[in-house]
Design an enzyme around this catalytic site. Structure first.
Site, PDB file in Angstrom:
ATOM      1  N   ASN A  39      -5.410   2.827 -12.750  1.00 43.97           N
ATOM      2  CA  ASN A  39      -4.425   1.846 -12.291  1.00 43.97           C
ATOM      3  C   ASN A  39      -3.037   2.450 -12.451  1.00 43.97           C
ATOM      4  OD1 ASN A  39      -3.403  -0.730 -11.460  1.00 43.97           O
ATOM      5  ND2 ASN A  39      -2.887  -1.166 -13.595  1.00 43.97           N
ATOM      6  N   GLY A  88       0.782  -1.238   0.000  1.00 44.10           N
ATOM      7  CA  GLY A  88       0.000   0.000   0.000  1.00 44.10           C
ATOM      8  C   GLY A  88       0.808   1.279   0.000  1.00 44.10           C
ATOM      9  N   SER A  89       2.028   1.249  -0.531  1.00 49.74           N
ATOM     10  CA  SER A  89       2.825   2.486  -0.506  1.00 49.74           C
ATOM     11  C   SER A  89       2.246   3.541  -1.455  1.00 49.74           C
ATOM     12  CB  SER A  89       4.293   2.207  -0.819  1.00 49.74           C
ATOM     13  OG  SER A  89       4.471   1.873  -2.174  1.00 49.74           O
ATOM     14  N   GLN A  96       8.914   7.309  -8.307  1.00 50.20           N
ATOM     15  CA  GLN A  96       8.171   8.058  -9.331  1.00 50.20           C
ATOM     16  C   GLN A  96       6.677   7.723  -9.284  1.00 50.20           C
ATOM     17  OE1 GLN A  96       9.483  10.541 -11.124  1.00 50.20           O
ATOM     18  NE2 GLN A  96      11.257  10.129  -9.821  1.00 50.20           N
ATOM     19  N   GLU A  97       6.356   6.471  -8.975  1.00 54.94           N
ATOM     20  CA  GLU A  97       4.934   6.108  -8.834  1.00 54.94           C
ATOM     21  C   GLU A  97       4.279   6.998  -7.786  1.00 54.94           C
ATOM     22  OE1 GLU A  97       4.010   1.931  -8.373  1.00 54.94           O
ATOM     23  OE2 GLU A  97       5.841   1.337  -9.392  1.00 54.94           O
ATOM     24  N   MET A 100      -3.878  -6.856  -6.826  1.00 56.74           N
ATOM     25  CA  MET A 100      -3.210  -7.901  -7.600  1.00 56.74           C
ATOM     26  C   MET A 100      -4.158  -9.013  -8.049  1.00 56.74           C
ATOM     27  SD  MET A 100      -0.317  -6.567  -7.747  1.00 56.74           S
ATOM     28  CE  MET A 100       0.758  -7.817  -8.426  1.00 56.74           C
ATOM     29  N   LEU A 153      -5.776  -6.023 -20.475  1.00 56.43           N
ATOM     30  CA  LEU A 153      -4.907  -5.883 -19.300  1.00 56.43           C
ATOM     31  C   LEU A 153      -3.743  -4.913 -19.562  1.00 56.43           C
ATOM     32  CD1 LEU A 153      -4.351  -7.056 -16.414  1.00 56.43           C
ATOM     33  CD2 LEU A 153      -2.749  -8.616 -17.544  1.00 56.43           C
ATOM     34  N   HIS A 174       0.912   1.140 -13.187  1.00 54.22           N
ATOM     35  CA  HIS A 174       1.650  -0.043 -13.634  1.00 54.22           C
ATOM     36  C   HIS A 174       3.143   0.310 -13.659  1.00 54.22           C
ATOM     37  CE1 HIS A 174       2.283  -3.862 -15.601  1.00 54.22           C
ATOM     38  NE2 HIS A 174       3.112  -3.248 -16.425  1.00 54.22           N
TER      39      HIS A 174
HETATM   40  C1  GRF Z   1       3.364  -1.010  -7.535  1.00 53.76           C
HETATM   41  O1  GRF Z   1       4.615  -1.262  -8.091  1.00 53.76           O
HETATM   42  C2  GRF Z   1       2.346  -0.759  -8.603  1.00 53.76           C
HETATM   43  O2  GRF Z   1       2.888  -0.155  -9.741  1.00 53.76           O
HETATM   44  C3  GRF Z   1       1.869  -2.141  -8.941  1.00 53.76           C
HETATM   45  O3  GRF Z   1       1.867  -2.820  -7.716  1.00 53.76           O
HETATM   46  C4  GRF Z   1       2.808  -2.231  -6.825  1.00 53.76           C
HETATM   47  C5  GRF Z   1       2.062  -1.866  -5.593  1.00 53.76           C
HETATM   48  O4  GRF Z   1       2.903  -1.366  -4.591  1.00 53.76           O
HETATM   49  N1  GRF Z   1       0.592  -2.093  -9.591  1.00 53.76           N
HETATM   50  P1  GRF Z   1       2.273  -0.703  -3.297  1.00 53.76           P
HETATM   51  O5  GRF Z   1       1.347  -1.747  -2.687  1.00 53.76           O
HETATM   52  O6  GRF Z   1       1.527   0.518  -3.731  1.00 53.76           O
HETATM   53  O7  GRF Z   1       3.424  -0.403  -2.405  1.00 53.76           O
END
Ligand code: GRF
Length: 212
Positions: A104, A13-14, A170-171, A87, A141, A106
């Protein structure tokens, strides 16, 4: 009125944390996990948010589980549903129900490396640039309209873990940004390509290569 957001996650959940801690014009009305032990659920409870566990292992049938999940989501009347490390593959009926309001993230520069193990595959291919993508979810997908991407360099001595950490930073930057744009009503989906409203001039400049 702020944008009502439901977050779906399965683990750490980061990304959800980054969203929750960003100063966004949203209200996180529920966090739902298909895994009761997900760290993201505990974090949500710690913040006083509504955290719901819906254990998918108790439901053999994907469509039946997704219908239950959708019922739970709809109870919270979201404007936007955010997949943050959720997931599980979603059934077509579920995706159709939330079309246009399901995002989403990715961990690759889509359309490269859809699916799993993106960092390992990027290293195996020897790409020099890797990154992450926020996109609207469609039936195919990891292929929906792209909202925002961020790129990172791939270093000669990278491990998958080192590269994953660089991408993850970066996410945490681009997911809150994408959600802000959605909440502000700035995302315009034109024939499968997302543009930023009020940014038409810079889009035009970019497409012609002309300087202002
Ligand atoms: C992330 O790398 C995201 O891109 C992918 O799953 C991972 C989830 O990480 N879909 P977190 O649970 O948000 O830390």
């Amino acid at each position: 009125m702020s944008c009502r957001v439901v977050v779906l996650l399965s683990g750490r959940g980061s990304n959800f944390q980054a969203i929750a801690e960003a100063d966004l014009p949203i209200e996180i009305v529920a966090v739902i996990s298909n895994r009761p032990q997900a760290a993201g659920l505990a974090y949500a409870r710690g913040r006083g948010l509504t955290a719901v566990a819906l254990d998918h292992t108790a439901h053999a049938d994907r469509e039946a589980f997704d219908a239950l999940l959708a019922d739970e989501i709809d109870r919270h009347q979201p404007d936007l549903v955010v997949l943050a490390g959720y997931m599980r593959i979603l059934s077509p009926a579920f995706i159709a129900r939330y079309e246009g309001r399901l995002l989403n993230i990715h961990p690759s520069l889509l359309p490269m490396f859809p699916g799993l193990k993106t960092h390992e595959r990027a290293l195996a291919e020897g790409v020099k640039i890797h990154g992450c993508t926020v996109h609207f979810v469609t039936a195919m997908l990891d292929h929906g309209p792209i909202v925002i991407q961020a790129a990172v360099p791939v270093r000669a001595d990278d491990t998958a873990d080192a590269l994953a950490a660089r991408v993850l930073a970066q996410e945490h930057r681009i997911y809150p940004q994408a959600i802000r744009w959605f909440a502000e009503g700035r995302l315009v989906n034109m024939h499968g390509c997302v543009n930023l409203k009020d940014d038409l001039q810079s889009q035009a400049v970019l497409s012609t290569g002309t300087e202002l």
